[in-house]
Motif scaffolding. Structure first.
Motif, PDB file in Angstrom:
ATOM      1  N   UNK A   8       0.814  -1.219   0.000  1.00 55.51           N
ATOM      2  CA  UNK A   8       0.000   0.000   0.000  1.00 55.51           C
ATOM      3  C   UNK A   8       0.845   1.266   0.000  1.00 55.51           C
ATOM      4  N   UNK A   9       2.127   1.151   0.345  1.00 52.16           N
ATOM      5  CA  UNK A   9       3.008   2.315   0.412  1.00 52.16           C
ATOM      6  C   UNK A   9       3.757   2.557  -0.898  1.00 52.16           C
ATOM      7  N   UNK A  10       3.696   1.627  -1.834  1.00 56.24           N
ATOM      8  CA  UNK A  10       4.579   1.656  -2.993  1.00 56.24           C
ATOM      9  C   UNK A  10       3.988   2.459  -4.151  1.00 56.24           C
ATOM     10  N   UNK A  11       4.656   3.547  -4.496  1.00 61.68           N
ATOM     11  CA  UNK A  11       4.342   4.295  -5.715  1.00 61.68           C
ATOM     12  C   UNK A  11       4.926   3.565  -6.916  1.00 61.68           C
ATOM     13  N   UNK A  12       6.105   3.010  -6.725  1.00 62.35           N
ATOM     14  CA  UNK A  12       6.782   2.276  -7.781  1.00 62.35           C
ATOM     15  C   UNK A  12       7.981   1.565  -7.204  1.00 62.35           C
ATOM     16  N   UNK A  13       8.585   0.686  -7.996  1.00 64.92           N
ATOM     17  CA  UNK A  13       9.735  -0.093  -7.550  1.00 64.92           C
ATOM     18  C   UNK A  13      10.761  -0.144  -8.665  1.00 64.92           C
ATOM     19  N   UNK A  14      12.030   0.004  -8.295  1.00 67.28           N
ATOM     20  CA  UNK A  14      13.141  -0.184  -9.228  1.00 67.28           C
ATOM     21  C   UNK A  14      13.985  -1.324  -8.689  1.00 67.28           C
ATOM     22  N   UNK A  15      14.197  -2.343  -9.500  1.00 67.05           N
ATOM     23  CA  UNK A  15      14.921  -3.535  -9.072  1.00 67.05           C
ATOM     24  C   UNK A  15      16.265  -3.625  -9.780  1.00 67.05           C
ATOM     25  N   UNK A  16      17.276  -4.027  -9.009  1.00 66.10           N
ATOM     26  CA  UNK A  16      18.600  -4.260  -9.573  1.00 66.10           C
ATOM     27  C   UNK A  16      19.264  -5.365  -8.774  1.00 66.10           C
ATOM     28  N   UNK A  17      20.340  -5.925  -9.322  1.00 76.26           N
ATOM     29  CA  UNK A  17      21.081  -6.943  -8.593  1.00 76.26           C
ATOM     30  C   UNK A  17      20.766  -8.358  -9.042  1.00 76.26           C
ATOM     31  N   UNK A  18      21.574  -9.286  -8.555  1.00 74.13           N
ATOM     32  CA  UNK A  18      21.555 -10.661  -9.039  1.00 74.13           C
ATOM     33  C   UNK A  18      20.236 -11.374  -8.767  1.00 74.13           C
ATOM     34  N   UNK A  19      19.619 -11.128  -7.614  1.00 81.13           N
ATOM     35  CA  UNK A  19      18.407 -11.867  -7.241  1.00 81.13           C
ATOM     36  C   UNK A  19      17.151 -11.007  -7.306  1.00 81.13           C
ATOM     37  N   UNK A  20      17.171  -9.982  -8.148  1.00 84.07           N
ATOM     38  CA  UNK A  20      16.023  -9.079  -8.234  1.00 84.07           C
ATOM     39  C   UNK A  20      14.755  -9.796  -8.693  1.00 84.07           C
ATOM     40  N   UNK A  21      14.925 -10.901  -9.449  1.00 85.77           N
ATOM     41  CA  UNK A  21      13.760 -11.626  -9.941  1.00 85.77           C
ATOM     42  C   UNK A  21      12.910 -12.175  -8.800  1.00 85.77           C
ATOM     43  N   UNK A  22      13.521 -12.455  -7.663  1.00 88.44           N
ATOM     44  CA  UNK A  22      12.762 -12.966  -6.521  1.00 88.44           C
ATOM     45  C   UNK A  22      11.846 -11.885  -5.954  1.00 88.44           C
ATOM     46  N   UNK A  23      12.339 -10.658  -5.915  1.00 87.25           N
ATOM     47  CA  UNK A  23      11.491  -9.542  -5.473  1.00 87.25           C
ATOM     48  C   UNK A  23      10.398  -9.295  -6.501  1.00 87.25           C
ATOM     49  N   UNK A  24      10.756  -9.375  -7.779  1.00 90.13           N
ATOM     50  CA  UNK A  24       9.778  -9.153  -8.846  1.00 90.13           C
ATOM     51  C   UNK A  24       8.629 -10.169  -8.756  1.00 90.13           C
ATOM     52  N   UNK A  25       8.966 -11.417  -8.463  1.00 88.61           N
ATOM     53  CA  UNK A  25       7.933 -12.444  -8.351  1.00 88.61           C
ATOM     54  C   UNK A  25       6.975 -12.138  -7.196  1.00 88.61           C
ATOM     55  N   UNK A  26       7.519 -11.675  -6.075  1.00 90.28           N
ATOM     56  CA  UNK A  26       6.671 -11.318  -4.935  1.00 90.28           C
ATOM     57  C   UNK A  26       5.782 -10.123  -5.268  1.00 90.28           C
ATOM     58  N   UNK A  27       6.317  -9.166  -6.026  1.00 89.58           N
ATOM     59  CA  UNK A  27       5.528  -8.007  -6.443  1.00 89.58           C
ATOM     60  C   UNK A  27       4.382  -8.428  -7.358  1.00 89.58           C
ATOM     61  N   UNK A  28       4.627  -9.368  -8.266  1.00 90.87           N
ATOM     62  CA  UNK A  28       3.568  -9.838  -9.151  1.00 90.87           C
ATOM     63  C   UNK A  28       2.431 -10.483  -8.356  1.00 90.87           C
ATOM     64  N   UNK A  29       2.812 -11.166  -7.266  1.00 86.29           N
ATOM     65  CA  UNK A  29       1.788 -11.853  -6.486  1.00 86.29           C
ATOM     66  C   UNK A  29       1.008 -10.912  -5.571  1.00 86.29           C
ATOM     67  N   UNK A  30       1.693  -9.904  -5.001  1.00 82.75           N
ATOM     68  CA  UNK A  30       1.090  -9.120  -3.925  1.00 82.75           C
ATOM     69  C   UNK A  30       0.916  -7.634  -4.242  1.00 82.75           C
ATOM     70  N   UNK A  31       1.516  -7.162  -5.315  1.00 84.64           N
ATOM     71  CA  UNK A  31       1.372  -5.746  -5.696  1.00 84.64           C
ATOM     72  C   UNK A  31       1.391  -5.644  -7.219  1.00 84.64           C
ATOM     73  N   UNK A  32       0.473  -6.334  -7.891  1.00 84.56           N
ATOM     74  CA  UNK A  32       0.549  -6.419  -9.362  1.00 84.56           C
ATOM     75  C   UNK A  32       0.326  -5.094 -10.067  1.00 84.56           C
ATOM     76  N   UNK A  33      -0.291  -4.118  -9.409  1.00 84.13           N
ATOM     77  CA  UNK A  33      -0.578  -2.840 -10.048  1.00 84.13           C
ATOM     78  C   UNK A  33       0.519  -1.801  -9.843  1.00 84.13           C
ATOM     79  N   UNK A  34       1.536  -2.128  -9.076  1.00 86.44           N
ATOM     80  CA  UNK A  34       2.621  -1.184  -8.813  1.00 86.44           C
ATOM     81  C   UNK A  34       3.596  -1.200  -9.986  1.00 86.44           C
TER      82      UNK A  34
END
Length: 483
Positions: free
Chosen positions: A389-415
Motif C-alpha cells: 500500500x506504500x509503494x508508488x513504484x519499484x526499481x529492481x537491480x542486482x543478481x536476485x532481483x527476480x525474486x522480489x519481482x515475483x513477490x511483487x507480481x503476487x502481492x502488488x501487481x498494479x505497482x
C-alpha cells in the motif's frame, strides 16, 4: 598484570581461527599470557598477509590458506565470528575433545574482579543503532563508557585496556551478534535486550530455532533486567526460557501505551513504567519522539530499548533525553540524502534483509523503492504484502532481483516496476534516474534493498555511497568522494 584466568594460558597450545578485528587482538592477548598461539585463516590475500606479518613479528605462528585442519597439539580454539559451527575445524576439535571459545568468551574470562558490567544488545536488526544510543545515554549521565563488540571494537582490547590501568569504565554498551553468542557460554550481562528475531544467517546457524536460541543466550545470568520487544513474541519466549539471577525482571518495550513493567509511547512522549515507584499507576517521562533521530518507528523502538537498559543501570530520566538528542545515526542507516523536486531521497543501504527493509518502508507513506541484490535465501512475499500500500513504484537491480519481482507480481501487481537487467556498479545511477521518473512530489525514493550488496559492491557502504552520488548528480551536486 593479574586477571583471574591469565594463568590458564601459560604454555597452552591455542589455535585462533581467523584474523581481522576479532582474531588479531585475541592472538595478541593469548600470546601475552604465555600461550603458544597458531592463527589459521582461509584467506591468503594482501590484507591477511599484512596482519600475519605483524603477528609473526611478535612470535605468533600464522597459517594462511588453510582454516580446515586442526594444528597438531591444539588444546583450545578461540574463534572469530565468521566460522560456522559446521566448519571442519570444529568437527576435528570435537573429535579431539578440544573446547571452542569465541573472542567474546575470551574477553569475558579475562575480566578482572573490578571489571565494568556489560549492558548487552542483540537482535536481527537495530543492534548498532541501539548500542550507540545506549552509549550516548550513559555518557549523558556522566558515566565512562564505550560502545564495543560487534560494532567493530574488540572486546578483548577493551577489557585489557582497563586491566592495564587505564581509567576504569563504569559500564560497557556491548553489541553481540548471534555468531558471537553461539561461542560465549559464560557471558553474564548485567542486563540485556533482544530487539527482534527474524530469519537471517540461517545458513550459518542451520535453522531458525538454532538462530533464535543463540540470540537468547544473551539473557543467561542477567541480574537486573531482561528487556524484550512486546511486538515480537519470540523475544518474550526467550526471556521466559532464560536462566537468570533471582529477582531479575522482564521489561517490555512497545510503540504503544505501556503497561506496568514496560517502556512505551504516550502522546508522542517516551515513558518508563518499569523503573518507577508505583509502576501500576505512574509513568516517568523520558523524552519526546522528536528527540529520536529520524523519528522512524523502528528507531523509536531502538530508543526505548536503549532507555530501558540505561534505566536498569540507574540512569536518571534527564540523561535519556540528553543522550537521545546527542545521538547521530551512522551513515547508510535511513539517512536523508537530499530533497529534489519535492521528493525525498533516503539511503538505508544497511537494510540488507527483509525485516530491516520492512521497518524502513514503514517509516514513509508513499515510496519509490529501490531493492535487490543477493537474497541470501530470503523470501520476499511477506515483506511485499505488508508494504504494498506504500509503494508508488519499484526499481529492481542486482543478481536476485527476480525474486522480489515475483513477490511483487503476487502481492502488488498494479505497482509500476522497472527491472534493470544489469549488475555493474553503474546500475545504481540508472536506478536513481528511473526512481526519479516514477516519483511525485511528497514521495520518498528509498534505497532499502532487503538484500546483501556483494553481487555489485564491496559492501553496503559502497552501495549507499553510489546511491548518494547518483542523487547529488540529479542536481549537479558533489559526486562520490567529494562530499
Amino acid at each position: 598484570m593479574s586477571t583471574p584466568h591469565a594463568e590458564e594460558f601459560t604454555g597452552r597450545r591455542v589455535t585462533v581461527a581467523g584474523l581481522g578485528v576479532s582474531g588479531v587482538p585475541a592472538a595478541r592477548a593469548l600470546h601475552r599470557f604465555g600461550a603458544r598461539v597458531t592463527v589459521v585463516n582461509g584467506a591468503d590475500g594482501e590484507p591477511a598477509r599484512r596482519q600475519a606479518a605483524e603477528l609473526e613479528e611478535h612470535g605468533i605462528a600464522v597459517r594462511l590458506g588453510d582454516d580446515r585442519t586442526l594444528p597438531e597439539g591444539t588444546e583450545l580454539i578461540v574463534t572469530t565470528p565468521g566460522f560456522p559451527p559446521s566448519s571442519p575445524l570444529f568437527a576435528a576439535a570435537a573429535e579431539a575433545g578440544v573446547p571452542v571459545w569465541g573472542d567474546v568468551e575470551l574477553a569475558w574470562r579475562l575480566r578482572g574482579p573490578d571489571a565494568a558490567p556489560w549492558l548487552a544488545v542483540t537482535g536481527t536488526n537495530g543492534k548498532t543503532t541501539t548500542v550507540r544510543m545506549l552509549a550516548a545515554i550513559l555518557e549523558a549521565a556522566g558515566l565512562r563508557t564505550e560502545a564495543v563488540g560487534n560494532i567493530g571494537v574488540s572486546l578483548v582490547d577493551t577489557v585489557l585496556r582497563q586491566e592495564d590501568g587505564e581509567a576504569a569504565y563504569d559500564v560497557l554498551a556491548v553489541e553481540l551478534s548471534s555468531y558471537q553468542l553461539h561461542w560465549a557460554p559464560s557471558v553474564r550481562p548485567h542486563s540485556a535486550v533482544v530487539l527482534n528475531v527474524a530469519p537471517d544467517h540461517l545458513d550459518w546457524h542451520g535453522s531458525m530455532a538454532a538462530y533464535a536460541a543463540d540470540k537468547g543466550r544473551i539473557y543467561e545470568g542477567n541480574r537486573v533486567a531482561c528487556v524484550y520487544n512486546t511486538a515480537d513474541p519470540v523475544t518474550e519466549r526467550l526471556v521466559r526460557e532464560a536462566d537468570v539471577v533471582e529477582g531479575c525482571r522482564a521489561v517490555g518495550f512497545t510503540l504503544g501505551s505501556p503497561g506496568p513493567s514496560e517502556f512505551g509511547v504516550v502522546d508522542g512522549i517516551l515513558v518508563d513504567r518499569a523503573f518507577v515507584e508505583d509502576r501500576h499507576h505512574r509513568a516517568q517521562e523520558l523524552a519526546e519522539v522528536s528527540d529520536v533521530a529520524t523519528g522512524a518507528p523502528h528507531n523509536v523502538a531502538n530508543a526505548l530499548a536503549a532507555a530501558a537498559l540505561a534505566r536498569a543501570f540507574g540512569v536518571p530520566p534527564a540523561a535519556v533525553r540528553g543522550g537521545l538528542r546527542a545521538f547521530r545515526p551512522e551513515a547508510h542507516r535511513i539517512e536523508h540524502v537530499a530533497d529534489v523536486g519535492g521528493v525525498g531521497y533516503v539511503d538505508d543501504s544497511k537494510a540488507t534483509n527483509t525485516h530491516a527493509a520492512e521497518a524502513s518502508l514503514a517509516a514513509y507513506d508513499s515510496v519509490v523503492w529501490i531493492a535487490g541484490g543477493l537474497a541470501k535465501g530470503a523470501d520476499f512475499d511477506e515483506l511485499v504484502a505488508r508494504s504494498a500500500k506504500r509503494l508508488r513504484g519499484v526499481v529492481l537491480l542486482g543478481a536476485d532481483r527476480h525474486l522480489v519481482r515475483q513477490a511483487l507480481r503476487r502481492h502488488a501487481p498494479d505497482v509500476p516496476v522497472v527491472d534493470l537487467d544489469r549488475t555493474d556498479t553503474g546500475a545504481m545511477a540508472a536506478a536513481v534516474g528511473d526512481a526519479a521518473r516514477l516519483a511525485r512530489p511528497g514521495d520518498t525514493v528509498l534505497l532499502a534493498p532487503a538484500c546483501a550488496s556483494m553481487d555489485m559492491f564491496t559492501n553496503y557502504i559502497r552501495r549507499g555511497e553510489a546511491f548518494a552520488a547518483a542523487v547529488h548528480a540529479l542536481t549537479g551536486g558533489p559526486a562520490a568522494g567529494e562530499r
